[in-house]
Write an enzyme that holds these catalytic residues in place. Structure first.
Site, PDB file in Angstrom:
ATOM      1  N   ASP A 169       0.824  -1.210   0.000  1.00 13.12           N
ATOM      2  CA  ASP A 169       0.000   0.000   0.000  1.00 13.12           C
ATOM      3  C   ASP A 169       0.856   1.257   0.000  1.00 13.12           C
ATOM      4  OD1 ASP A 169      -2.363  -1.316  -0.008  1.00 13.12           O
ATOM      5  OD2 ASP A 169      -2.723  -1.140   2.147  1.00 13.12           O
TER       6      ASP A 169
ATOM      7  N   LYS B 166      -4.075   3.107  -2.375  1.00 12.63           N
ATOM      8  CA  LYS B 166      -5.365   3.791  -2.383  1.00 12.63           C
ATOM      9  C   LYS B 166      -5.222   4.832  -1.304  1.00 12.63           C
ATOM     10  CE  LYS B 166      -8.849   0.614  -1.683  1.00 12.63           C
ATOM     11  NZ  LYS B 166      -9.873   1.466  -1.879  1.00 12.63           N
TER      12      LYS B 166
ATOM     13  N   MET C 171      -7.224   8.996   9.688  1.00  7.20           N
ATOM     14  CA  MET C 171      -7.823   9.587   8.480  1.00  7.20           C
ATOM     15  C   MET C 171      -8.704  10.796   8.823  1.00  7.20           C
ATOM     16  SD  MET C 171      -8.695   6.054   6.444  1.00  7.20           S
ATOM     17  CE  MET C 171      -9.087   5.062   7.869  1.00  7.20           C
TER      18      MET C 171
HETATM   19  N1  SAH Z   1      -3.748   0.017   9.131  1.00  5.66           N
HETATM   20  C1  SAH Z   1      -3.173   1.302   9.442  1.00  5.66           C
HETATM   21  C2  SAH Z   1      -4.158   2.421   9.227  1.00  5.66           C
HETATM   22  C3  SAH Z   1      -4.572   2.587   7.789  1.00  5.66           C
HETATM   23  S1  SAH Z   1      -5.675   3.905   7.549  1.00  5.66           S
HETATM   24  C4  SAH Z   1      -2.625   1.281  10.868  1.00  5.66           C
HETATM   25  O1  SAH Z   1      -2.905   0.352  11.611  1.00  5.66           O
HETATM   26  O2  SAH Z   1      -1.885   2.200  11.220  1.00  5.66           O
HETATM   27  C5  SAH Z   1      -4.580   5.183   7.075  1.00  5.66           C
HETATM   28  C6  SAH Z   1      -4.452   6.196   8.183  1.00  5.66           C
HETATM   29  O3  SAH Z   1      -3.575   5.713   9.185  1.00  5.66           O
HETATM   30  C7  SAH Z   1      -3.840   7.509   7.758  1.00  5.66           C
HETATM   31  O4  SAH Z   1      -4.779   8.353   7.152  1.00  5.66           O
HETATM   32  C8  SAH Z   1      -3.381   8.032   9.090  1.00  5.66           C
HETATM   33  O5  SAH Z   1      -4.452   8.521   9.842  1.00  5.66           O
HETATM   34  C9  SAH Z   1      -2.889   6.775   9.758  1.00  5.66           C
HETATM   35  N2  SAH Z   1      -1.446   6.564   9.534  1.00  5.66           N
HETATM   36  C10 SAH Z   1      -0.867   5.485   8.998  1.00  5.66           C
HETATM   37  N3  SAH Z   1       0.478   5.612   8.977  1.00  5.66           N
HETATM   38  C11 SAH Z   1       0.741   6.814   9.533  1.00  5.66           C
HETATM   39  C12 SAH Z   1       1.923   7.534   9.814  1.00  5.66           C
HETATM   40  N4  SAH Z   1       3.134   7.035   9.531  1.00  5.66           N
HETATM   41  N5  SAH Z   1       1.815   8.736  10.399  1.00  5.66           N
HETATM   42  C13 SAH Z   1       0.621   9.255  10.718  1.00  5.66           C
HETATM   43  N6  SAH Z   1      -0.541   8.630  10.473  1.00  5.66           N
HETATM   44  C14 SAH Z   1      -0.475   7.424   9.892  1.00  5.66           C
END
Ligand code: SAH
Length: 283
Positions: A50, A71, A186
């Site tokens: 991703d 995405k 998000m």
């Molecule tokens: N599965 C992921 C979340 C996916 S949804 C998890 O467990 O972290 C995507 C959202 O995750 C982004 O919009 C943001 O809100 C958050 N996110 C993921 N990686 C991030 C990062 N390195 N820094 C800040 N927010 C992050």
């Protein structure tokens, strides 16, 4: 069957042809991968990854074909079905498939949906959890997602629903009352509505909020603000997603626990961020 990773005395599962391993890559810093993830990277024929997976992590699977399935931003899920079916096709073609997702695959990552499709098509899976941004990303900003002096509960919410809107199904009143700390994934697009909803539900305009962007990477930025000023402050700072947003008093712990850039010999941080007296040493 097992295979050997270069850790003495340990054996690791074999990624067999025809299997799909759904794996979390953590929030960014490659060091936050699990050993199961590393083991999978070393065996995969195909890695489908991703947008939020750091490029460096892919270099640990040089033998594999790398397929980007990015995405971003709550777009409709038509493509999601394509990704899931592509995984099915690759598995049926006898590939060792590693589906690599940012953070944890089962936390706002559609990992559950992909797993469902695979299982429905008779493709065997393994789930490899990862460190979710809402926990690990905050930790890299010096914010403990729970702390006994602050909270006995935490709520993880998404700022998007499947249509890309603020989730109408969320009961902001209940979340606001029931959870001392709220961690929003998000949340950037709809932060104006979300902060207004929390204030309307009774959270103070002065409530501390942290916005952590590209957490755990070398680009990490942290904005400390309040519910009342967050929209203007995000704009002024020019912050962009991905961001994890933490609402609650735990943000204040950063004054003491922000560990980035620490050096031996720094002055002790003898602070009382919550203004409630020093934490007990024991008990
Ligand atoms: N599965 C992921 C979340 C996916 S949804 C998890 O467990 O972290 C995507 C959202 O995750 C982004 O919009 C943001 O809100 C958050 N996110 C993921 N990686 C991030 C990062 N390195 N820094 C800040 N927010 C992050």
């Amino acid at each position: 069957m097992t295979t050997t990773l270069t850790l003495p005395g340990q054996t690791w599962p074999t990624l067999e042809p025809g299997w799909v391993w759904l794996c979390g890559a953590g929030p960014g810093d490659p060091g936050l991968l699990t050993l199961h993830a590393l083991n999978a990277l070393q065996q995969a024929d195909v890695v489908i990854y991703d947008a939020l997976v750091q490029e460096e992590i892919l270099t640990w699977a040089p033998q594999a074909e790398h397929i980007y399935a990015g995405k971003r931003g709550g777009k409709p899920s038509a493509k999601q079905r394509d990704i899931s079916l592509r995984l099915v096709d690759l598995a049926r073609a006898g590939k060792r498939v590693l589906r690599l997702k940012g953070g944890d695959p089962f936390v706002f990552g559609r990992g559950g949906e992909e797993a469902q499709t695979l299982v429905q098509h008779g493709v065997p899976i393994r789930i490899i959890p990862g460190i979710s941004a809402g926990i690990g990303g905050l930790a890299y900003a010096g914010i403990p997602v729970t702390h006994r002096d602050v909270n006995q509960s935490v709520t993880f919410v998404t700022g998007h629903d499947q249509s890309g809107n603020t989730p109408g199904s969320l009961d902001w009143q209940a979340i606001s009352k029931g959870s001392q700390v709220i961690v929003i994934y998000m949340g950037m697009k709809h932060i104006a509505q979300i902060s207004a909803a929390l204030i309307a539900a009774g959270r103070g305009v002065g409530e501390p909020v942290a916005v952590v962007t590209t957490a755990t990477t070398s680009e990490q930025r942290v904005l400390e603000t309040t519910l009342g000023t967050i929209v203007a402050d995000i704009n002024d700072a020019g912050l962009e997603p991905p961001a994890i947003i933490c609402v609650g008093q735990s943000v204040k712990m950063r004054q003491v626990l922000d560990w980035q850039g620490m050096a031996a010999g720094d002055a002790p941080r003898d602070l009382d961020p919550l203004g409630r007296g020093r934490p007990a040493e024991s008990a």
